[in-house]
Scaffold this motif. Structure first.
Motif: not given
Length: 362
Positions: A150-159
């Motif tokens: 989850y957090y590895r994907l979250l690293a690429n989120q703008k917000d």
């Protein structure tokens, strides 16, 4: 006549096997749902008792010990103190039991126990949805939690937030590409040693050998299209290491493998590959191709000063050939967040300026 009887017998045996297997599956589903409901109700009753009694932790611990002494002799080891704590946590984390009956009936109690280890409520719901929709086994769910999926994907989120998708909602809108890029990529299953030299060919062969696990690590919607894809031009022939198609994003995904730290030349090469692939292979209905440079290490200067900066079709991602500890993966995620920020620096500034302007107008 004997031959006809044999054919009839074979059909009968096949039909009976299907009936028995279907009955067993239905029985398992029914037993699983009943067991989960029982555990949830046990947890609810314990919480209610705690709320009506003393609130001290000592009281709760003593009560669970007494319950174990009474329940285990009669109902077995599933009602030991440690399990009772799990049931209590189950109720506290998922107050609405209908979530299991109507939305994620394919998850088992073992799935739930893994979910209870996730402290972040948003992450817990996301893992729950993904485990159900992607039909993750309990081992797959455990690995994805351990590697901070989850957090590895979250690293690429703008917000820096991720929406938990309702698995019963209608057709979703097309997501952003960077929601499908995990960084770092954890690939311990390839069996390659991080402290030893190996060729890009060996890395590619290991990925193909373990393609099912690699596709799962890549994320949702990926399918392998080709390896060493030949791109001919008038003057030279080029070969792209791996080509995927993502049916959710409706676009091709090119992956260039590098066993060293990323270079400016790598970025320029992938940008060229992406444009050439679009020119020769992309058809109407497909979104523009994007490229991932999967390398042994990423670089902040390249994220800031190369054509990666501001390019929403190019990404650098680091692969890890070992299963990191929780602390190691957290450090890597924070590092990759900073690289993503540098790569999206101009876009981030525009977003921040827009937000500041909205605040000033209020």
């Amino acid at each position: 006549m004997a031959e006809q009887n044999n054919i009839t017998d074979n059909h009968l045996i096949t039909d009976l096997r299907q009936i028995i297997e279907q009955g067993r599956r239905q029985a398992y589903i029914s037993i699983n749902a009943s067991m989960i409901q029982t555990y949830w109700n046990v947890g609810r009753r314990i919480v209610e008792e705690e709320q009506h009694g003393e609130v001290r932790a000592e009281y709760g611990a003593e009560m669970l010990k007494k319950l174990e002494a009474e329940l285990v002799p009669e109902f077995g080891v599933n009602f030991k103190e440690r399990r009772l704590r799990d049931y209590r946590q189950f109720y506290l984390c998922f107050r609405d039991l209908q979530i299991w009956h109507s939305r994620v009936p394919n998850l088992t109690w073992t799935h739930i126990r893994h979910l209870l280890r996730v402290d972040d409520a948003q992450a817990r719901l996301w893992y729950m949805n993904e485990a159900s929709t992607q039909m993750w086994s309990t081992r797959e769910l455990e690995r994805n939690i351990n590697t901070q999926y989850y957090y590895r994907l979250l690293a690429n989120q703008k917000d820096k937030t991720m929406e938990v998708v309702d698995i019963h909602a209608g057709e979703p809108t097309l997501p952003e590409k960077d929601e499908f890029i995990k960084n770092p990529v954890v690939a311990e299953y390839l069996g390659l040693k991080a402290d030893r030299d190996f060729s890009e060919k060996k890395l590619e062969d290991a990925i193909i050998k373990h393609i099912e696990k690699f596709l799962m690590e890549m994320g949702k919607g990926y399918a392998l299209v080709d390896r060493q894809k030949h791109i001919p031009t008038e003057k030279q022939d080029y070969y792209i290491d791996l080509v995927f198609y993502n049916y959710i994003l409706r676009c091709f995904v090119l992956v260039d493998l590098k066993t060293d730290k990323i270079t400016y030349e790598d970025v320029g090469q992938m940008d060229m590959y992406r444009k050439m692939y679009d020119d020769q292979y992309r058809r109407d209905g497909h979104n523009p191709t994007f490229g991932i440079i999967l390398c042994a290490d990423t670089d902040a200067d390249i994220a800031r000063y190369s054509t990666l900066n501001g390019n929403d079709h190019l990404f650098q991602a680091k692969y890890m050939l070992y299963m990191p500890t929780k602390e190691q993966i957290k450090l890597e995620i924070e590092r990759e967040k900073e690289l993503y920020r540098l790569q999206r620096n101009e876009e981030m500034k525009a977003i921040e300026n827009n937000l500041n302007g909205q605040e000033d107008n209020k």
